[in-house]
Structures are given as C-alpha cells and as structure tokens.
Design an enzyme around this catalytic site. Sequence first.
Site, PDB file in Angstrom:
ATOM      1  CG  ASN A   1      -1.053  -1.551   2.006  1.00 24.92           C
ATOM      2  OD1 ASN A   1      -2.054  -1.535   1.671  1.00 24.92           O
ATOM      3  ND2 ASN A   1       0.137  -1.782   1.129  1.00 24.92           N
TER       4      ASN A   1
ATOM      5  CG  HIS B   1       1.370 -11.109  -2.190  1.00 21.05           C
ATOM      6  ND1 HIS B   1       2.649 -11.025  -2.087  1.00 21.05           N
ATOM      7  CD2 HIS B   1       1.294 -11.693  -3.537  1.00 21.05           C
ATOM      8  CE1 HIS B   1       3.358 -11.659  -3.125  1.00 21.05           C
ATOM      9  NE2 HIS B   1       2.636 -11.984  -3.949  1.00 21.05           N
TER      10      HIS B   1
HETATM   11  C1  GRF Z   1       2.788  -3.685  -1.135  1.00 18.78           C
HETATM   12  O1  GRF Z   1       2.639  -3.657  -2.391  1.00 18.78           O
HETATM   13  C2  GRF Z   1       2.187  -4.753  -0.327  1.00 18.78           C
HETATM   14  O2  GRF Z   1       1.211  -5.665  -1.243  1.00 18.78           O
HETATM   15  C3  GRF Z   1       3.566  -5.470  -0.449  1.00 18.78           C
HETATM   16  O3  GRF Z   1       4.628  -4.492   0.041  1.00 18.78           O
HETATM   17  C4  GRF Z   1       4.019  -3.257  -0.363  1.00 18.78           C
HETATM   18  C5  GRF Z   1       4.074  -2.289   0.811  1.00 18.78           C
HETATM   19  O4  GRF Z   1       3.717  -0.848   0.241  1.00 18.78           O
HETATM   20  N1  GRF Z   1       3.588  -6.530   0.555  1.00 18.78           N
HETATM   21  P1  GRF Z   1       3.332   0.177   1.541  1.00 18.78           P
HETATM   22  O5  GRF Z   1       4.539   0.121   2.426  1.00 18.78           O
HETATM   23  O6  GRF Z   1       2.384  -0.434   2.368  1.00 18.78           O
HETATM   24  O7  GRF Z   1       3.215   1.363   0.732  1.00 18.78           O
END
Ligand code: GRF
Length: 186
Positions: free
Chosen positions: A14, A109
Amino acid sequence: MMRLAVLLSGRGSNFQAIHDSIQRGELHAEIVCVISNRPDAPGIHCARKWGYDAYVIDHKQFATREAHEEEVLRVLEKAQPDYIALAGYMRLLSASFVERYRNRILNIHPSLLPAFPGVDAQAQAIAHGVKISGCTVHLVDEHLDAGPILVQRAVEVRDNDTADTLAARILVEEHKAYVEALRKLS
Ligand code: GRF
C-alpha cells in the site's frame, strides 16, 4: 501539498501504491517520513531505497507500549505530517495518540467494515460465506478498525476462493482505494 507520514509493519505494497501515485503526479502529497515497528519489514527497505526519511522504531526495544508510542510521536512531531497513513501497521494506537492526530490518521482494512474487523479479515469472509467483500479506508478512532469511512471498494467472493486468492484480489483494490481516499483529503 499534503504532508504524509506512513506507518507500516510489513510488505508495504500500500505504501508502494501511494509512492507510485505521487511519482505519477496523481496524488499531490509529499511523504515526510516512513516508520516501521519491525526492522525486517520489506516496506522500510523500499522507503530507504526511494530516499525517504525512514525510521525503524522496534517495539521490542521498549519496555512499555507507551514508551514505544512516545518515540513514534517524537518522530512524527519532527516530521509535521498533515495526515498519517497506517499501511499494514500492526500496532494498536492509544487513545491519546488518536486524540493528538484526531481525524488525521487513515487506516486500510481488507474487508467491507464494519464486517470482519481484526486479523484475518479475508479468512473471516470465506468462513462466513459472504459473496461480496472488499476493502475499506477509514479515519482511525479509539476502536479497532472503526471510525468514519472514506472509501470502500467491493470485490466478488468466488466459490473456489481461498483466503489467499481473495486477499490477492482485494489487495489490488486496496491500492486504488488508499490513493482515492488520500486524493479526497488533499
Ligand atoms: C493489507 O491487506 C491491509 O489491508 C492490512 O494489512 C495489509 C498490508 O499490506 N491492514 P501491505 O503491507 O500494504 O502490502
């Protein structure tokens, strides 16, 4: 230009999506610091590689939750972010942290909140047999995976989905949702 801090604990996809959208000029923001509570988080290595102010603040090095959080707050005070993006940050924030940055902390989330808060949201969705799931970007309040919703994106749950295949499809939407939410605020 929005000043953005990113807090993460792991992979950082993300964070990468946010970084990429800034690079492409699609999001008018500046990432002013990246903080990981885990020294081995791939996301913090990316942060260094891309030249951001990157901090490992390892919770295991602190005697108490409060002491760890104080250090995170100290770094944030220096960086002066307008908003803080939790991007896979696996630590609960205290009420006083939330208060300090009221309505300025975002979280993502992997479910359509208020369904399936907490860990393993995608597995919870499979276990319940829901036909639609997705992801939510929301402002953080004192409660776990709660607070005003900014953006949701829906994902169909297929009959042959496992938690992993569903998580992978939701993740694609997460990356769009986070940027969309930040654009709304910028
Ligand atoms: C994602 O699925 C987010 O929704 C959750 O943790 C994960 C993080 O993934 N809170 P990344 O580290 O951004 O790849």
